[in-house]
Write an enzyme that holds these catalytic residues in place. Structure first.
Site, mmCIF file in Angstrom:
data_model
loop_
_atom_site.group_PDB
_atom_site.id
_atom_site.type_symbol
_atom_site.label_atom_id
_atom_site.label_comp_id
_atom_site.label_asym_id
_atom_site.label_seq_id
_atom_site.Cartn_x
_atom_site.Cartn_y
_atom_site.Cartn_z
ATOM 1 N N SER A 106 0.849 -1.204 0.000
ATOM 2 C CA SER A 106 0.000 0.000 0.000
ATOM 3 C C SER A 106 0.874 1.239 0.000
ATOM 4 C CB SER A 106 -0.876 0.027 1.247
ATOM 5 O OG SER A 106 -0.089 0.345 2.382
ATOM 6 N N ASP A 107 0.358 2.332 -0.547
ATOM 7 C CA ASP A 107 1.018 3.603 -0.281
ATOM 8 C C ASP A 107 0.895 3.825 1.224
ATOM 9 O OD1 ASP A 107 2.266 6.036 -0.336
ATOM 10 O OD2 ASP A 107 0.994 6.910 -1.885
ATOM 11 N N TRP A 108 1.781 4.661 1.740
ATOM 12 C CA TRP A 108 1.846 4.822 3.195
ATOM 13 C C TRP A 108 0.545 5.446 3.717
ATOM 14 C CZ3 TRP A 108 5.353 2.186 1.276
ATOM 15 C CH2 TRP A 108 6.452 1.729 1.951
ATOM 16 N N GLY A 109 -0.242 4.638 4.376
ATOM 17 C CA GLY A 109 -1.508 5.137 4.922
ATOM 18 C C GLY A 109 -2.700 4.921 4.004
#
Ligand code: BGC
Length: 749
Positions: free
Chosen positions: A227-230
């Site tokens: 995932s992208d961060w967050g």
């Protein structure tokens, strides 16, 4: 991927869930004998944080080479050079203990206002895909994984964690997914990073169609989706959709949700095992590759990598304009009395803000580099613009103008300051600051030999600059060695060969997404469809300040003897250096389908290549065109198709400098939609096999058709066949209609 270990089934459900999320900001969990790995930004340098961690570019990081960001790398149009930069990044990642480098970003530059355009390659999917694949090959060749991002349709920063990119299927495939598909198929990145946004209402991280059906099912991706961060909002939904690794650590919260969902029967345990196997496979692969590829020491790499950063930066510089003065082009400069103007001459704007921000090993100062190449002549610096709030702007400008008047030439640095563009927010306009334009006008008035050097991450409006400045070098953002690179180009040690990877429009209002950017009420409407970048400006016949692919040289090239083999097709063209110096020419191949049955842009880039030639030398350049670059997405069948017939192949030095044309006949391969009750009479009559049967059934012999009159036939064309039930006065019953449809489908070869 190497043996995916098949360790995961021996792990408990809790251990498997733990493998699916980060242990910290930059590391994965070590579980049993499966080691933890380090992931770090990317893309144009290694941002290895040993102290406080963040993904916003705020905290410090270890020194590493800051190569030119993608905005400049793309201007090289040189996959070999990009691959060498990738290899250098891979080596530094290895030296700094990084297993996966978070890049490249291949999102399409849909609108110049996107704050993160500096991290992306181009408005064109082919150029983005080819360069992205080269970057991945380079990095992974050093035993470090890449992370292809941000998957997908993340083309603005505004509301990026929530807004839905609403795009039709054809535009998705032909423009927004195309570069991703190219990189996955050609370079097999170890990981793909899903983006924060929604796509047609569904979060990328929860999008089964995107992460599983398309990425793995159609393109054959066998790595890890991170995932992208967050970007993970609902870990259970994400695992079910095909997300393998949530980053950064969610403090065990998401893992517990996964365990609870499996226990409650709400999530298939096999999805958790599969994700864990993939993460375990990635960890093993990372460790095996690290030990296989030998040892790297960052100290030993620094010198050579600075030189490579300089080479890449110099090749990225685009010569936008070079007027004559006294019969000679202004550039390159001979050593002379120079006025060097603008704060960027002393403090270069060399990279963008946010998670990609690198702590450079050193930083070339343009002013020093200019002085070093200016012989024993003076190069005097004038800020030209106030650098602190106490300064009187009139006076600062007057000093610069006086300096320019007294010099033999002026080099004026203009551009956007760091706070005007960054990850996390978009620009509201594309203008250069008014004070800079006023300075430009005043300098040019007194100094006819003025060279403007531009620094910016996203495209800026240049009509005023182009009108006043007699010579312009566009450096975009050149990384830590940009100062030396600009000086090399200014004085002719390097003959510029960069080409724009993005159109410079006359006005913001001309841009394809002007009315649909950014999102509103959580939705971004991709209303311009496939008409992105030059595809739009060409379709609308709009003037542009500088077209896609534009860039001049200190020498001149001539093209001749164009040949196109229908086999492939393959383009062959003879390129001759007919000017006074050695140089590199980028040859661009555009394709058109004049009689296309679908709405297509007037032309699109289908191939490119480059070659370096001595003055007077000529050579043949061969550029293959892949069939996929002629294809369109056929929406009814949900497949790629190639229209049969003649295509115009144009070869040129930019999208608006097309010099040679040829026609090639291509065998078609258009997937056929099955006739349904909704098919119109026109669609069925257009099919040579089905038309006679339809006429027959309608009680009209095919040969009598002209008697129906063209106007009547045209009126009937848009009638869906199911309406015959209502319109035939009872002659066509629903049962007869279904029999007819079956027969119409069966009669087609
Ligand atoms: C960015 C990613 C980056 C990640 C880690 C996110 O905010 O969108 O591109 O790789 O942070 O820093």
């Amino acid at each position: 991927m190497t043996d995916p270990l098949a360790h995961a089934p021996t792990l408990t459900l809790t251990q498997q869930a733990a493998l699916g999320s980060g242990a910290s900001f930059w590391t994965t969990e070590a579980v049993g004998h499966i080691p933890s790995i380090v992931l770090t930004d990317g893309p144009h340098g290694v941002r290895r944080q040993s102290g406080a961690s963040d993904h916003l570019g705020v905290g410090g990081s270890e020194p590493a080479t800051c190569f030119p960001p993608a905005v400049a790398l793309s201007q090289t149009w040189d996959p070999d050079l990009v691959e060498r930069v990738g290899a250098a990044l891979g080596a530094e990642a290895r030296a700094l203990g990084v297993h996966v480098l978070l890049g490249p970003g291949v999102n399409i530059k849909r609108d110049p206002r996107c704050g993160r355009n500096f991290e992306y390659f181009s408005e064109d999917p082919l150029l983005s895909g080819v360069l992205g694949a080269a970057w991945v090959r380079g990095v992974q060749g050093r035993g470090v994984g890449a992370s292809l991002k941000h998957f997908a349709v993340n083309n603005s920063e505004h509301d990026r964690m929530r807004a839905s990119s609403d795009v039709d299927a054809r535009t998705l495939r032909e423009i927004y997914l195309r570069a991703f598909e190219h990189v996955v198929r050609e370079a097999a990145p170890w990981t793909v990073m899903c983006s924060n946004n929604r796509i047609n209402g569904v979060y990328a991280s929860e999008n089964t169609w995107l992460l599983t059906d398309v990425l793995r099912g159609e393109w054959g991706f066998d790595g890890v989706v991170v995932s992208d961060w967050g970007a993970v909002r609902d870990r259970v939904a994400a695992v079910a959709a095909g997300l393998d690794l949530e980053m950064p650590s969610s403090g065990g919260f998401g893992d517990a949700e996964v365990v609870a969902a499996v226990t409650a029967g709400a999530l298939d345990a096999r999805a958790v095992t599969t994700a864990a196997e993939r993460v375990a496979g990635l960890a093993v692969r990372a460790y095996e590759s690290h030990s296989a590829a030998g040892h790297f020491d960052i100290g030993e790499l620094t010198e050579a990598h600075h030189r490579l950063a300089c080479e890449a930066a110099a090749q990225a510089v685009v010569l936008l304009k070079n007027d004559l003065r006294d019969g000679e082009p202004i550039l390159p400069l001979a050593p002379s009395r120079l006025a060097v103007i603008g704060p960027f001459a002393e403090e270069p704007r060399h990279q963008g803000g946010g998670s990609s921000h690198v702590n450079p090993t050193r930083l070339d100062i343009p002013l020093d580099e200019i002085r070093a190449r200016n012989g024993d002549q003076a190069a005097t610096h004038f800020p030209g613009l106030p650098t602190d709030s106490g300064q009187d702007s009139e006076q600062v400008r007057a000093e610069a103008v006086r300096g320019a008047a007294e010099a033999e030439a002026a080099v004026l640095f203009l551009g956007l300051t760091a706070d005007e563009e960054s990850e996390g927010y978009d620009r509201e306009h594309i203008d250069l600051p008014q004070a800079q334009l006023a300075l430009l006008r005043a300098v040019v008035e007194v100094q006819p030999r003025t060279v403007v050097v531009l620094s910016h991450g996203g495209v800026v409006r240049l009509d005023e600059v182009a009108k006043h400045a007699p010579a312009i070098l566009d450096g975009a953002l050149l990384g830590q060695a940009g100062g030396g690179a600009v000086a090399d180009v200014l004085f002719g040690a390097v003959n510029p060969s960069g080409r724009l990877a993005e159109t410079v429009p006359v006005r913001l209002q001309d841009c394809p997404a002007f009315l649909n950017f950014p999102s509103e009420n959580g939705h971004t409407v991709y209303g311009e469809r496939v008409f992105v970048g030059y595809r739009w400006y060409d379709a609308r016949a709009l003037e542009v300040t500088f077209p896609f692919g534009h860039g001049l040289s200190y020498t001149a090239f001539a093209f001749s003897d164009l040949e196109v083999d229908s086999d492939g097709p393959t383009v062959r063209v003879v390129v001759a250096n007919v000017g006074p110096r050695a140089g590199r020419e980028v040859v661009q191949v555009y394709v058109s389908k004049p009689d296309s049955q679908i709405s297509r842009p007037p032309r699109w880039l289908a191939g490119f290549g480059s070659l370096s030639l001595e003055s007077g030398e000529r050579r043949t350049l061969e550029i293959p065109i892949r069939r996929t670059d002629l294809a369109f997405w056929e929406i009814r069948s949900g497949q790629w198709g190639v229209e049969p017939g003649d295509y115009t192949v144009s070869v040129g030095a930019s999208s608006r400098d097309l010099r040679l044309h040829a026609t090639v006949t291509v065998e078609g391969d258009v997937p056929r939609a099955v006739f349904t009750r909704e098919s119109t009479l026109g669609e069925i009559l257009a099919d040579p096999a089905a038309a006679p049967l339809l006429f027959e059934t309608l009680g009209t012999a095919a040969q009598d058709a002209p008697a129906m009159g063209t106007d009547l036939l045209r009126m009937l064309e848009s009638v869906p066949i199911e309406r015959m039930v209502a319109l035939s006065g009872g002659k066509v019953t629903p049962e007869r209609l279904d029999d007819l449809l079956a027969a119409l489908n069966a009669v087609r070869p």
